[in-house]
Structure formats: C-alpha cells, structure tokens
Motif scaffolding. Structure first.
Motif, PDB file in Angstrom:
ATOM      1  N   SER A 291       0.751  -1.233  -0.063  1.00  0.00           N
ATOM      2  CA  SER A 291      -0.090  -0.223  -0.090  1.00  0.00           C
ATOM      3  C   SER A 291       1.041   1.190   0.065  1.00  0.00           C
ATOM      4  O   SER A 291       1.832   1.255   0.641  1.00  0.00           O
ATOM      5  N   ALA A 292       0.465   2.148  -0.802  1.00  0.00           N
ATOM      6  CA  ALA A 292       1.648   3.589  -0.961  1.00  0.00           C
ATOM      7  C   ALA A 292       0.745   4.647  -0.824  1.00  0.00           C
ATOM      8  O   ALA A 292      -0.337   4.528  -1.409  1.00  0.00           O
ATOM      9  N   ASN A 293       1.139   5.683  -0.138  1.00  0.00           N
ATOM     10  CA  ASN A 293       0.399   6.897   0.068  1.00  0.00           C
ATOM     11  C   ASN A 293       1.497   7.778  -0.560  1.00  0.00           C
ATOM     12  O   ASN A 293       2.664   7.873  -0.131  1.00  0.00           O
ATOM     13  N   GLY A 294       1.122   8.696  -1.496  1.00  0.00           N
ATOM     14  CA  GLY A 294       1.867   9.707  -2.209  1.00  0.00           C
ATOM     15  C   GLY A 294       2.739   9.078  -3.273  1.00  0.00           C
ATOM     16  O   GLY A 294       3.435  10.031  -3.799  1.00  0.00           O
ATOM     17  N   LEU A 295       2.559   7.852  -3.428  1.00  0.00           N
ATOM     18  CA  LEU A 295       3.443   7.231  -4.387  1.00  0.00           C
ATOM     19  C   LEU A 295       2.504   6.313  -5.284  1.00  0.00           C
ATOM     20  O   LEU A 295       1.472   6.100  -4.819  1.00  0.00           O
ATOM     21  N   ASP A 296       3.140   5.881  -6.430  1.00  0.00           N
ATOM     22  CA  ASP A 296       2.096   4.987  -7.181  1.00  0.00           C
ATOM     23  C   ASP A 296       2.069   3.466  -6.657  1.00  0.00           C
ATOM     24  O   ASP A 296       3.370   2.946  -6.658  1.00  0.00           O
ATOM     25  N   VAL A 325       5.884  11.896   3.289  1.00  0.00           N
ATOM     26  CA  VAL A 325       5.539  12.441   4.428  1.00  0.00           C
ATOM     27  C   VAL A 325       5.147  13.999   3.917  1.00  0.00           C
ATOM     28  O   VAL A 325       5.865  14.526   2.890  1.00  0.00           O
ATOM     29  N   GLY A 326       4.120  14.660   4.436  1.00  0.00           N
ATOM     30  CA  GLY A 326       3.876  15.831   4.280  1.00  0.00           C
ATOM     31  C   GLY A 326       2.705  16.167   3.226  1.00  0.00           C
ATOM     32  O   GLY A 326       2.271  17.341   2.892  1.00  0.00           O
ATOM     33  N   GLY A 327       2.208  14.693   2.461  1.00  0.00           N
ATOM     34  CA  GLY A 327       0.956  15.063   1.539  1.00  0.00           C
ATOM     35  C   GLY A 327       1.534  15.171   0.049  1.00  0.00           C
ATOM     36  O   GLY A 327       0.674  15.422  -0.527  1.00  0.00           O
ATOM     37  N   LEU A 328       2.885  15.475  -0.089  1.00  0.00           N
ATOM     38  CA  LEU A 328       3.288  15.404  -1.409  1.00  0.00           C
ATOM     39  C   LEU A 328       3.050  14.286  -2.302  1.00  0.00           C
ATOM     40  O   LEU A 328       3.181  13.008  -1.633  1.00  0.00           O
ATOM     41  N   ARG A 329       2.651  14.123  -3.669  1.00  0.00           N
ATOM     42  CA  ARG A 329       2.693  13.105  -4.556  1.00  0.00           C
ATOM     43  C   ARG A 329       3.722  13.069  -5.381  1.00  0.00           C
ATOM     44  O   ARG A 329       3.833  14.244  -6.040  1.00  0.00           O
ATOM     45  N   ILE A 330       4.574  11.882  -5.508  1.00  0.00           N
ATOM     46  CA  ILE A 330       5.674  11.986  -6.262  1.00  0.00           C
ATOM     47  C   ILE A 330       5.349  11.071  -7.243  1.00  0.00           C
ATOM     48  O   ILE A 330       4.994   9.762  -7.129  1.00  0.00           O
ATOM     49  N   HIS A 331       5.795  11.477  -8.539  1.00  0.00           N
ATOM     50  CA  HIS A 331       5.243  10.620  -9.821  1.00  0.00           C
ATOM     51  C   HIS A 331       6.635  10.410 -10.426  1.00  0.00           C
ATOM     52  O   HIS A 331       6.532   9.438 -11.314  1.00  0.00           O
ATOM     53  N   GLU A 332       7.657  10.939 -10.042  1.00  0.00           N
ATOM     54  CA  GLU A 332       9.055  10.709 -10.981  1.00  0.00           C
ATOM     55  C   GLU A 332       9.776   9.486 -10.275  1.00  0.00           C
ATOM     56  O   GLU A 332       9.970   9.120  -9.066  1.00  0.00           O
ATOM     57  N   PRO A 333      10.493   8.647 -11.187  1.00  0.00           N
ATOM     58  CA  PRO A 333      11.071   7.457 -10.738  1.00  0.00           C
ATOM     59  C   PRO A 333      12.386   7.624  -9.709  1.00  0.00           C
ATOM     60  O   PRO A 333      13.131   6.879  -9.169  1.00  0.00           O
ATOM     61  N   ALA A 334      12.661   8.900  -9.680  1.00  0.00           N
ATOM     62  CA  ALA A 334      13.922   9.107  -8.741  1.00  0.00           C
ATOM     63  C   ALA A 334      13.708   8.613  -7.511  1.00  0.00           C
ATOM     64  O   ALA A 334      14.706   8.662  -6.813  1.00  0.00           O
ATOM     65  N   VAL A 335      12.566   8.452  -7.095  1.00  0.00           N
ATOM     66  CA  VAL A 335      12.337   8.221  -5.706  1.00  0.00           C
ATOM     67  C   VAL A 335      12.298   6.798  -5.553  1.00  0.00           C
ATOM     68  O   VAL A 335      12.248   6.279  -4.328  1.00  0.00           O
ATOM     69  N   ASP A 336      12.591   6.001  -6.532  1.00  0.00           N
ATOM     70  CA  ASP A 336      12.577   4.589  -6.357  1.00  0.00           C
ATOM     71  C   ASP A 336      13.654   4.170  -5.340  1.00  0.00           C
ATOM     72  O   ASP A 336      13.527   3.315  -4.445  1.00  0.00           O
TER      73      ASP A 336
END
Ligand code: TYD
Ligand code: MG
Length: 422
Positions: A291-296, A325-336
């Motif tokens: 389960s993910a929050n802010g991520l895909d 954290v903080g409610g940001l949604r990240i769509h880019e793969p750099a967060v992998d």
C-alpha cells in the motif's frame, strides 16, 4: 449521451459558404510583443501561472472539495484589481455572508471585490458587462447553468457549455477568468477533466485534506511551463506560501527510525527534499499487502519484486506500506531508490543515517539508472546540511566546490543498500 446546444446558423450564412475571405498573415510579420501579464502578488501562485496572469485567459482551478480552492482564489482576488477595475467574485455555492466571513478570516479587506450570488450564467455575464472587471471568478463551474440546457447544473453538458460561453465572453474583452471546479471521486466525468481542452490553463490544488501542505500544480498552461509547482501551507489565516519546501517537509523527522529515508525530488525547476517512509510487517493472513501513499502503488509493487528477486529480501511474507511525508505526491522514478532503501531498512531494522539523502531510478534487473538534473538535486541536499548522497553510477554531476558533500555512486540497488545500511 451528452446534451449540446444546437448551433443556429445566422441568416445568409449558408449561402455564403465557401465565398468568405479572411486575411492570411505571414508568421514573421506577427509582433512578438505579448500582452502585459498581470502580476499576482502571491509569488508561488504567480510562478505556477507562468509568471503572471494573461489578460483574457481562462484558468481552471481544480481540486478535491474542501482542499482550499476558494481560499486561494479569494486571497488572490484580495490583491488584484482596484476600485475602478474590481474583481467580480461570482459565488453560486456559498452565500455572500459566508464569503464575508472567510474574507475576514483571511484579512482580505475587499474594497476591490464585488460579490455576485447567481447561478444563471446569462444573468451573470449580463450583470458584469457594464463594468470592466480586472478579473472574474466563477466559484464553482458545477453550480452555474444555462437555461438552454435542460440537464442539471454540474452535468457534462452544462459544465462544458458554460465554460465555452465564458471563453466567448472573456476573449474579446481581454478579461481573465478563474473558473473553480471540483474533482470528485465519483464525478470526475462531469468535473474539470471535460474542460481541460477548452481553457487556457489548468491548475490543480492537491494535498491531503488533513495535512497542512497544499501543492498547486499546472497540468496545462498555454502561457507557461507545466513544470512549476507552488507550495502552500493551510493555516488559520488561509494559505501561506512556503518558500523553503524542503525544510518544511523534513521538519518533523524522527531522530533515528528504521524505514525512513530522504529523497530529492524535482518539482519543476525546484529540487525538494522529502522524507519517504516504509514499513514491512509480517503478513497475518492471506496475500501480503502493498500500500502506497503519495506514490504509485504499481511502482511500489515493482520495487518490492526487484528487492525480492535481486537483493533476496524476504518480502513475500510481509505487508509493505510506503508513505511520502507531508502529503506530497511524487510521480517521478528518482524516488525509487529512497523507497527501496526505506523498505530494506524497515525489514532489517537498521536505521539510515539522518544526514544521508538518495536519488535514483531502479530498473528491473536491480540496476540504478541516472536521473535528470542530478547536480541540482545534490546541491540542494548539500545546502540543507546533508553530508552524504547516494546516487546512480552513470550521469556525471558537477558539484559546487563550496559545498561539502560525499557522493556515493552505486551501480545497483544491492550496493546502494550496502552503502546506506552498512
Ligand atoms: P475552501 O477554500 O472552502 O475549499 P474549497 O473551495 O476547495 O472547497 O477551504 C476549505 C478548508 O480550508 C476548510 O475546511 C477550512 C480550511 N481553512 C483553514 O484551515 N484556514 C482558513 O483560513 C480557511 C479560510 C479555510
Ligand atoms: Mg469552495
């Protein structure tokens, strides 16, 4: 089936078919001087608009109900226009009294604001035609309607026809219009999405309703880039601009915690550092949950699969939760990479050093792939006092000599986990 207004051809129009003429203009002869943009004194908002509001443009502000659209627009209305050229705030949704209460709360004096409580769009446009407003606000498009259409306000046909009517009104008069539209889980069809091609710019206000941060993001902008985001905080006096989002997002980080990492994500041209958290717990029953929050979520599933197969983490018997954290949604793969290391850190119960940040896309063979604007990301991490950054091997980054930060280059996710967890 969507109801539409039948276009009545003007008398004589049919006869002239094919005989009309218009002037063709060679491209080089067009004057490059654009219209003067209207500067919105809320810097974060102004930037998302592409450096100001273009006269005659129709800007759609979408977002979940209760996220703060009316608040943001009322704040903007409070600082635009003047007594000669007022801002007309059409609220079909709330009473004038409610708007007054909100304005008081936002400390908006509103000498320049004229309120109009009306739902019939023809009446609205008729009443504002005699004045030259600096800006017109329609709050919200789902509550205004045209008589010609029999379906209810908020239906696809009403929303679409009302918007094109506004466009026809605004363009020749060169008056900008803000159109507020709710996006709802069930009603997305009748919501702003059907309008995206009609309007000049589409901005979405996002965030978790119970978190204080709000992100204003352009998803379409005929007059600027769609890369920019504005970061705000919902306070008791309305939306406050956050000039230093990274510091705000990292503020509440725990001192030592397994399963927490820091990612450097690009929001437009701005690098933002955020905390990524993961929790891996043994599955009590049945299939393990992801389960993910802010991520895909599908990206999380992919990362879990890579960690199982390429690193040998026993995640098949664990539920995995990941959160930005903080409610940001990240769509880019750099967060992998930060997500993968947070998961590894959680399952091994080893915390990552607080001063380590990480960046990188993970491929299916577990390799780390370089990401864009690596140097800017690293510089931002250094600026915020991080002493070490884990990055992919490829992609050379030029680093500012004045900033001391150790750069650890890893070829694959196993090496990166080794570097982060020791
Ligand atoms: P609102 O602008 O009415 O949302 P929308 O128009 O997108 O539906 O704002 C809704 C929430 O914002 C409301 O639940 C209360 C909160 N809020 C604050 O926290 N501080 C404020 O100063 C204001 C005006 C609203
Ligand atoms: Mg509202």
């Amino acid at each position: 089936m969507v109801e539409t207004i039948e276009e009545r051809a003007a008398p004589g129009k049919l006869a002239s078919r094919g005989t009309g003429s218009a002037t063709l203009q060679p491209l080089p002869s067009v004057s490059p001087e654009g219209q003067q943009r209207i500067n919105v004194p809320i810097a974060e908002f102004n930037r998302v608009l592409g450096g100001g509001l273009v006269p005659g443009s129709l800007v759609l502000i979408g977002g979940d109900p209760g996220i703060g659209k009316s608040t943001l627009i009322l704040q903007a209305a409070g600082v635009l226009g003047d007594a000669q050229h007022p801002v007309v705030y059409v609220s079909a949704e709330e009473s004038a009294h409610q708007i007054k209460l909100r304005a008081d709360r936002l400390q908006v004096r509103g000498d320049n604001i004229l309120l109009l409580s009306e739902t019939n769009l023809d009446v609205i446009l008729g009443s504002i035609d005699s004045i030259t407003p600096a800006l017109v606000v329609i709050d919200s498009i789902q509550t205004v309607m045209l008589d010609e259409i029999s379906s209810a306000a908020g239906s696809v046909s009403q929303v679409r026809e009302c918007t094109s009517r506004l466009l026809q009104w605004a363009k020749p008069r060169n008056i900008p219009v803000f159109v507020i539209g709710h996006v709802t889980k069930e009603g997305t069809i009748a919501g702003p999405r059907v309008l995206e091609h009609i309007v000049d710019a589409v901005l979405y206000l996002e965030g978790e309703r119970f978190h204080q941060y709000r992100i204003l993001r352009a998803v379409k902008n005929r007059f600027g880039s769609t890369d920019e985001v504005g970061v705000f905080e919902m306070a008791d006096v309305g939306l406050r601009e956050i000039e230093n989002p990274s510091e705000a997002f990292l503020e509440e980080r725990a001192l030592i915690a397994a399963g927490s990492t820091v990612a450097v994500t690009m929001e437009g041209t701005r690098p933002i550092l955020v905390e990524v958290q993961a929790l891996a717990t043994p599955t009590a029953f049945g299939l393990p949950r992801r389960s993910a929050n802010g991520l895909d979520t599908s990206r999380l599933q992919l990362l879990v699969a890579v960690l199982q197969k390429r690193v040998g983490l026993g995640l098949g018997t664990h539920d995995v939760y990941a959160n930005v954290v903080g409610g940001l949604r990240i769509h880019e793969p750099a967060v992998d990479l930060p997500v993968a290391i947070a998961i590894a850190s959680s399952i091994r119960e080893i915390p990552v050093n607080r001063t380590v940040a990480m960046i990188g896309e993970i491929g299916l063979s577990g390799e780390l792939r370089s990401v864009n604007q690596l140097d800017r990301r690293i510089n931002e991490a250094a600026r915020l006092g991080f002493t070490r950054v884990i990055v992919p091997k490829g992609g050379g980054a030029k680093i500012d000599r004045s900033q001391a930060i150790e750069i650890v280059r890893c070829a694959n996710v196993s090496e990166a986990i080794e570097a982060a967890l020791g």
